[in-house]
Design an enzyme around this catalytic site. Structure first.
Site, PDB file in Angstrom:
ATOM      1  CE  LYS A  13      -2.752  -0.963   3.583  1.00 24.83           C
ATOM      2  NZ  LYS A  13      -2.102  -1.930   4.317  1.00 24.83           N
ATOM      3  NE  ARG A  88      -4.208  -1.235   9.443  1.00 24.30           N
ATOM      4  CZ  ARG A  88      -3.424  -0.563   9.195  1.00 24.30           C
ATOM      5  NH1 ARG A  88      -4.143   0.558   8.267  1.00 24.30           N
ATOM      6  NH2 ARG A  88      -2.026  -1.128   9.277  1.00 24.30           N
ATOM      7  NE  ARG A 128       6.724  -2.511   5.979  1.00 23.38           N
ATOM      8  CZ  ARG A 128       6.343  -2.018   5.636  1.00 23.38           C
ATOM      9  NH1 ARG A 128       5.677  -2.054   5.162  1.00 23.38           N
ATOM     10  NH2 ARG A 128       5.243  -1.763   7.305  1.00 23.38           N
ATOM     11  NE  ARG A 161       6.795   0.450  10.890  1.00 27.86           N
ATOM     12  CZ  ARG A 161       5.725   0.963   9.679  1.00 27.86           C
ATOM     13  NH1 ARG A 161       5.588   1.404   8.490  1.00 27.86           N
ATOM     14  NH2 ARG A 161       5.168   0.674   9.803  1.00 27.86           N
ATOM     15  NE  ARG A 172       1.316  -4.561  11.417  1.00 30.96           N
ATOM     16  CZ  ARG A 172       2.149  -3.956  10.308  1.00 30.96           C
ATOM     17  NH1 ARG A 172       3.803  -4.410  10.558  1.00 30.96           N
ATOM     18  NH2 ARG A 172       2.245  -2.876   9.881  1.00 30.96           N
TER      19      ARG A 172
HETATM   20  P1  AMP Z   1       0.685   1.112   8.960  1.00 28.75           P
HETATM   21  O1  AMP Z   1       1.635   1.289   9.058  1.00 28.75           O
HETATM   22  O2  AMP Z   1      -0.551   1.583   8.513  1.00 28.75           O
HETATM   23  O3  AMP Z   1       0.683  -0.354   8.748  1.00 28.75           O
HETATM   24  O4  AMP Z   1      -0.164   0.602  10.754  1.00 28.75           O
HETATM   25  C1  AMP Z   1       0.484   0.555  11.387  1.00 28.75           C
HETATM   26  C2  AMP Z   1      -0.091   0.904  12.961  1.00 28.75           C
HETATM   27  O5  AMP Z   1      -0.887   2.016  12.982  1.00 28.75           O
HETATM   28  C3  AMP Z   1      -1.292  -0.328  13.044  1.00 28.75           C
HETATM   29  O6  AMP Z   1      -0.266  -1.533  13.200  1.00 28.75           O
HETATM   30  C4  AMP Z   1      -1.891  -0.337  14.120  1.00 28.75           C
HETATM   31  O7  AMP Z   1      -1.497   0.034  15.239  1.00 28.75           O
HETATM   32  C5  AMP Z   1      -1.921   1.925  13.396  1.00 28.75           C
HETATM   33  N1  AMP Z   1      -2.357   1.931  12.446  1.00 28.75           N
HETATM   34  C6  AMP Z   1      -2.605   2.589  11.419  1.00 28.75           C
HETATM   35  N2  AMP Z   1      -3.810   2.659  11.080  1.00 28.75           N
HETATM   36  C7  AMP Z   1      -5.240   3.063  11.952  1.00 28.75           C
HETATM   37  C8  AMP Z   1      -6.449   2.846  11.982  1.00 28.75           C
HETATM   38  N3  AMP Z   1      -7.086   3.004  10.892  1.00 28.75           N
HETATM   39  N4  AMP Z   1      -6.709   2.256  12.827  1.00 28.75           N
HETATM   40  C9  AMP Z   1      -6.326   1.795  13.954  1.00 28.75           C
HETATM   41  N5  AMP Z   1      -4.991   1.928  13.414  1.00 28.75           N
HETATM   42  C10 AMP Z   1      -4.102   2.348  13.037  1.00 28.75           C
END
Ligand code: AMP
Length: 217
Positions: A13, A88, A128, A161, A172
């Site tokens: 993404k 999400r 990553r 990360r 996740r």
């Molecule tokens: P990402 O980089 O999109 O994978 O997001 C990293 C982390 O941020 C996720 O594992 C969640 O803990 C939090 N996060 C990101 N977007 C959301 C969302 N829309 N709702 C809730 N938590 C989020």
């Protein structure tokens, strides 16, 4: 154009969003980036979100919704936006619909789902690396930096990360299956879903997405 990109963590993404932002001329709004930025700045939101993120859990809807509402009000969102990582959960999707309706600047037009088998995602995320300086993403196998462990763009050290560590990756993915995958049916019913094979080379995936967006514009 108003687009949301869906897909499991590691489905590409972030990479696709950068291409689409440039091709569509709309801002890329990544909820993960916004949250990481809040954590790095030590804001109230960042302090509340950090524990959830470190454990690979979702940050509570009310916190994320407030953050997204504020971001969508910025002037650069007048002509549209590309949402990455939001919504999400079903509650977030419904809240987004209400928010857009209240703002009166038009609802969601396309939801692109990047399909990638979960086993592939574990390999992708495990390799990553993220630049500790500018946030640019690399992969030890698929997109290595020119010099080991160093960002090509800003020269800062690359890091893994916390949420890309194996146990967190599995958490996740479980969260994705339980809470995010149901959104596919939600958007499909409304005729907004465009499914794209996310396993192809990144440039082919971008081409497929752009075609899907053009066909239905
Ligand atoms: P990402 O980089 O999109 O994978 O997001 C990293 C982390 O941020 C996720 O594992 C969640 O803990 C939090 N996060 C990101 N977007 C959301 C969302 N829309 N709702 C809730 N938590 C989020």
């Amino acid at each position: 154009m108003r687009v949301a990109l869906l897909g499991p963590p590691g489905s590409g993404k972030g990479t696709q969003s950068e291409v689409l932002r440039d091709r569509l001329g709309v801002p890329h709004i990544s909820s993960g980036d916004l949250l990481r930025d809040a954590v790095a700045r030590g804001t109230e939101l960042g302090r509340a979100a950090k524990g959830f993120m470190d454990r690979g859990e979702l940050v509570p809807d009310d916190l994320v919704l407030g953050m997204i509402r504020e971001r969508l009000q910025a002037g650069d969102c007048n002509e549209g936006w590309l949402l990455d990582g939001f919504p999400r959960t079903l509650a977030q999707a419904e809240a987004l619909d209400r928010l857009l309706e209240n703002e009166g600047r038009g609802g969601l037009q396309h939801v692109v789902s990047l399909r990638v088998p979960l086993e592939d995602v574990v390999v992708r995320l495990g390799g990553r690396r993220t630049c500790g300086g500018c946030g640019r993403l690399y992969h030890v196998k698929f997109q290595p930096p020119k010099a080991d462990g160093t960002c090509d763009a800003c020269g800062a050290a690359l890091v893994t990360r916390r949420d890309d560590e194996e146990a967190t990756i599995r958490a996740r993915l479980g969260v994705y299956e339980r809470q995010t995958a149901p959104l596919l049916a939600y958007y499909s019913k409304r005729g907004l879903l465009r499914e794209v094979d996310g396993t192809a080379a990144p440039s082919n995936v971008s081409g497929e997405i752009l075609t899907a967006l053009k066909d239905r514009r």
